[in-house]
Design a protein around this motif. Structure first.
Motif, PDB file in Angstrom:
ATOM      1  N   CYS A 197       4.843 -12.402  -6.934  1.00 23.25           N
ATOM      2  CA  CYS A 197       4.206 -13.641  -6.487  1.00 23.25           C
ATOM      3  C   CYS A 197       4.898 -14.081  -5.194  1.00 23.25           C
ATOM      4  O   CYS A 197       6.009 -14.606  -5.228  1.00 23.25           O
ATOM      5  CB  CYS A 197       4.332 -14.718  -7.563  1.00 23.25           C
ATOM      6  N   ILE A 198       4.255 -13.841  -4.062  1.00 23.40           N
ATOM      7  CA  ILE A 198       4.808 -14.219  -2.761  1.00 23.40           C
ATOM      8  C   ILE A 198       4.188 -15.544  -2.352  1.00 23.40           C
ATOM      9  O   ILE A 198       2.984 -15.634  -2.109  1.00 23.40           O
ATOM     10  CB  ILE A 198       4.517 -13.148  -1.690  1.00 23.40           C
ATOM     11  N   VAL A 199       5.010 -16.590  -2.313  1.00 25.51           N
ATOM     12  CA  VAL A 199       4.539 -17.929  -1.955  1.00 25.51           C
ATOM     13  C   VAL A 199       4.808 -18.162  -0.470  1.00 25.51           C
ATOM     14  O   VAL A 199       5.869 -17.817   0.049  1.00 25.51           O
ATOM     15  CB  VAL A 199       5.245 -19.005  -2.791  1.00 25.51           C
ATOM     16  N   ALA A 271      13.094   0.483  11.997  1.00 24.32           N
ATOM     17  CA  ALA A 271      12.313   0.864  13.182  1.00 24.32           C
ATOM     18  C   ALA A 271      11.165  -0.093  13.451  1.00 24.32           C
ATOM     19  O   ALA A 271      10.804  -0.336  14.606  1.00 24.32           O
ATOM     20  CB  ALA A 271      11.759   2.285  13.008  1.00 24.32           C
ATOM     21  N   HIS A 272      10.583  -0.657  12.404  1.00 26.66           N
ATOM     22  CA  HIS A 272       9.370  -1.467  12.565  1.00 26.66           C
ATOM     23  C   HIS A 272       9.136  -2.279  11.306  1.00 26.66           C
ATOM     24  O   HIS A 272       9.555  -1.899  10.218  1.00 26.66           O
ATOM     25  CB  HIS A 272       8.162  -0.550  12.790  1.00 26.66           C
ATOM     26  N   THR A 273       8.472  -3.388  11.435  1.00 33.48           N
ATOM     27  CA  THR A 273       8.000  -4.132  10.269  1.00 33.48           C
ATOM     28  C   THR A 273       6.543  -4.513  10.490  1.00 33.48           C
ATOM     29  O   THR A 273       6.092  -4.686  11.624  1.00 33.48           O
ATOM     30  CB  THR A 273       8.816  -5.414  10.026  1.00 33.48           C
ATOM     31  N   THR A 274       5.813  -4.609   9.397  1.00 33.00           N
ATOM     32  CA  THR A 274       4.443  -5.117   9.424  1.00 33.00           C
ATOM     33  C   THR A 274       4.343  -6.210   8.373  1.00 33.00           C
ATOM     34  O   THR A 274       4.911  -6.084   7.280  1.00 33.00           O
ATOM     35  CB  THR A 274       3.410  -4.011   9.118  1.00 33.00           C
ATOM     36  N   HIS A 275       3.652  -7.257   8.675  1.00 32.88           N
ATOM     37  CA  HIS A 275       3.615  -8.439   7.814  1.00 32.88           C
ATOM     38  C   HIS A 275       3.202  -8.082   6.391  1.00 32.88           C
ATOM     39  O   HIS A 275       2.301  -7.254   6.172  1.00 32.88           O
ATOM     40  CB  HIS A 275       2.648  -9.472   8.401  1.00 32.88           C
ATOM     41  N   PHE A 276       3.863  -8.698   5.419  1.00 32.25           N
ATOM     42  CA  PHE A 276       3.637  -8.384   4.008  1.00 32.25           C
ATOM     43  C   PHE A 276       2.203  -8.630   3.564  1.00 32.25           C
ATOM     44  O   PHE A 276       1.768  -8.104   2.535  1.00 32.25           O
ATOM     45  CB  PHE A 276       4.599  -9.191   3.122  1.00 32.25           C
ATOM     46  N   SER A 277       1.435  -9.404   4.319  1.00 32.97           N
ATOM     47  CA  SER A 277       0.066  -9.718   3.906  1.00 32.97           C
ATOM     48  C   SER A 277      -0.869  -8.522   3.988  1.00 32.97           C
ATOM     49  O   SER A 277      -1.998  -8.588   3.492  1.00 32.97           O
ATOM     50  CB  SER A 277      -0.501 -10.865   4.757  1.00 32.97           C
ATOM     51  N   ILE A 278      -0.440  -7.404   4.596  1.00 30.72           N
ATOM     52  CA  ILE A 278      -1.281  -6.207   4.579  1.00 30.72           C
ATOM     53  C   ILE A 278      -0.664  -5.116   3.694  1.00 30.72           C
ATOM     54  O   ILE A 278      -1.223  -4.023   3.585  1.00 30.72           O
ATOM     55  CB  ILE A 278      -1.572  -5.654   5.987  1.00 30.72           C
ATOM     56  N   GLY A 279       0.484  -5.386   3.090  1.00 29.02           N
ATOM     57  CA  GLY A 279       1.030  -4.514   2.059  1.00 29.02           C
ATOM     58  C   GLY A 279       1.268  -3.080   2.478  1.00 29.02           C
ATOM     59  O   GLY A 279       0.941  -2.165   1.719  1.00 29.02           O
ATOM     60  N   SER A 327      -3.317 -10.537  10.849  1.00 31.77           N
ATOM     61  CA  SER A 327      -3.250 -11.057   9.488  1.00 31.77           C
ATOM     62  C   SER A 327      -2.213 -12.175   9.377  1.00 31.77           C
ATOM     63  O   SER A 327      -2.479 -13.234   8.788  1.00 31.77           O
ATOM     64  CB  SER A 327      -2.901  -9.926   8.518  1.00 31.77           C
ATOM     65  N   SER A 328      -1.032 -11.968   9.938  1.00 31.60           N
ATOM     66  CA  SER A 328       0.011 -13.002   9.850  1.00 31.60           C
ATOM     67  C   SER A 328      -0.413 -14.270  10.583  1.00 31.60           C
ATOM     68  O   SER A 328      -0.144 -15.387  10.128  1.00 31.60           O
ATOM     69  CB  SER A 328       1.329 -12.475  10.404  1.00 31.60           C
ATOM     70  N   GLU A 329      -1.100 -14.118  11.713  1.00 27.98           N
ATOM     71  CA  GLU A 329      -1.556 -15.288  12.463  1.00 27.98           C
ATOM     72  C   GLU A 329      -2.613 -16.049  11.686  1.00 27.98           C
ATOM     73  O   GLU A 329      -2.683 -17.284  11.758  1.00 27.98           O
ATOM     74  CB  GLU A 329      -2.070 -14.854  13.837  1.00 27.98           C
ATOM     75  N   TRP A 330      -3.465 -15.333  10.941  1.00 28.84           N
ATOM     76  CA  TRP A 330      -4.456 -16.011  10.104  1.00 28.84           C
ATOM     77  C   TRP A 330      -3.738 -16.899   9.082  1.00 28.84           C
ATOM     78  O   TRP A 330      -4.097 -18.074   8.913  1.00 28.84           O
ATOM     79  CB  TRP A 330      -5.344 -14.993   9.392  1.00 28.84           C
TER      80      TRP A 330
END
Length: 403
Positions: A197-199, A271-279, A327-330
């Motif tokens: 559960c990511i709040v 090396a890189h990260t992508t926002h958790f909202s796209i899993g 996605s993160s900006e949304w």
């Protein structure tokens, strides 16, 4: 070869290195004790399973059999069910994933060492290759940040990664309004008893609700009250055991202009990260491992392999990094969307990555139970076909009956 960091990237690379040549001397060093990991469940899709089966069917089968499957998505707005969304995916507890990879690596002869804290390369001067897979705050990367040209961008929202004994059958987005603003969570089960559960919320809301001054237990009780409609009396929990400040974070977007320096290569979140909202964090980390192992087999020497790895993997991430940013900006602008009707809001959520993946008419039609059953049957059939392509019915997970 030495992998600094015992997460999915380093462990999977060590497995592939040994499979490539059992005579390779491969070591994984991890600063935490054995059995200690932070985080709950991770999500992935068929594309990662395909890659895993192509590279190591043994660990792939174990991962597939251990994974939980969700076969729909739901959006809840202001405590009420709003919209059904099709699609399916998989989730697995991070601790279970690491256990599978550790056992496989050790079985192949990898030297896995725990409680080894590495801050520089002095202990590995004789290594042919060092892989820095030591996470977002990689100290090996930081020592050469000027060479890698690391860029760190901090997201505006606050988030906290929790577990719950509420078992979500669907991947669930739930949005709740408080007197101080909106909070929401991304929830999905990763075994028969526990869900991630990511709040998340805007920082102004976080401060106005007093989370900046709360301890972990008070934070959990406050969030349980806000989301009581979706949690249905179940509990939230973190991994601090009541100690310290509640672990709210701002997402760090990491990019690097180069992924290697001499014999040091970056991998995964280093090396890189992508926002958790796209899993996609775990998927991309393990695909990094696949990419580096492939280049080491294909190229005549380590320097050439690292250059090819750098070029291939950075190029392959461009599209997904753009999607993750959108996605993160949304989510950073949720209050701008919540006044729409529920279906319009869900449509905006679905297409938050910057490309229209669902038409509004299809989303409207998919709210009918008969079409939901058809879509689930279609997804089940697609999964079955992919399993056959892998050469075995690897994912022994049953679907609920259509409808």
């Amino acid at each position: 070869m030495v992998c600094v960091g015992g997460g999915p990237a380093g462990l999977y690379f060590s497995i592939l290195a040994k499979l490539s040549n059992p005579k390779h001397d491969v070591t994984v060093v991890e600063r935490n004790p054995a059995g200690v990991t932070y985080g709950w469940g991770v999500v992935f899709w068929d594309d990662l399973l395909d890659d895993l089966f192509q590279n190591d069917p043994v660990s792939a089968q174990r991962i597939a059999q251990a994974a939980a499957r969700w076969d729909t998505q739901e959006v809840h707005l202001r405590g009420r069910y709003a919209t059904h969304i099709g699609g399916y995916g998989f989730a697995l507890g991070r601790d279970r994933l690491l256990d599978i990879l550790i056992r496989r690596a050790k079985g192949l002869g990898v030297d896995v060492r725990f409680e080894h804290d590495v801050t520089d390369l002095s202990a590995f001067m004789d290594a042919d290759l060092v892989v820095a897979c030591d996470g977002v705050n990689s100290r090996l990367r930081q020592r050469h940040a000027h060479h890698f040209q690391t860029h760190v961008e901090e997201g505006r929202n606050k988030y906290i990664w929790l577990g719950t004994n509420k078992v979500f059958d669907a991947f669930t987005f739930a949005f709740e309004e408080t007197s101080a603003g909106w909070l929401w969570f991304h929830g999905y089960r990763f075994n028969s008893e526990t869900s991630t559960c990511i709040v998340e919320c805007q920082e102004a809301t976080w401060k106005a609700l007093g989370f900046d001054a709360m301890g972990p237990d008070e934070t959990l009780r406050k969030l349980e009250g806000i989301f009581q409609g979706r949690l249905q009396g179940k509990s939230l929990f973190n991994q601090l055991k009541g100690m310290g400040r509640a672990p709210w974070l701002n997402f760090k977007r990491i990019t690097n202009e180069r992924w290697y320096h001499d014999n040091l290569a970056l991998m995964g979140d280093a090396a890189h990260t992508t926002h958790f909202s796209i899993g996609s964090g775990t998927k991309l980390a393990m695909q990094d491992a696949i990419g580096l192992a492939r280049q080491l087999r294909a190229q005549p020497d380590v320097p050439t392999a690292l250059e090819a790895y750098d070029e291939e993997r950075r190029a392959s991430l461009l599209a997904i990094q753009l999607a993750a940013r959108s996605s993160s900006e949304w989510f950073e602008n949720v209050p701008s969307y919540v006044d729409q009707d529920a279906t319009r809001f869900a449509y905006s959520l679905l297409n938050r990555r910057g490309s229209s993946v669902w038409s509004y008419l299809l989303l409207m039609a998919s709210q009918q139970p008969s079409l939901q059953g058809m879509l689930r049957t279609l997804h089940h059939s697609k999964q079955w076909v992919r399993e056959q392509r892998r050469g075995r019915g690897a994912v022994a997970l049953s679907l609920p009956p259509p409808g």
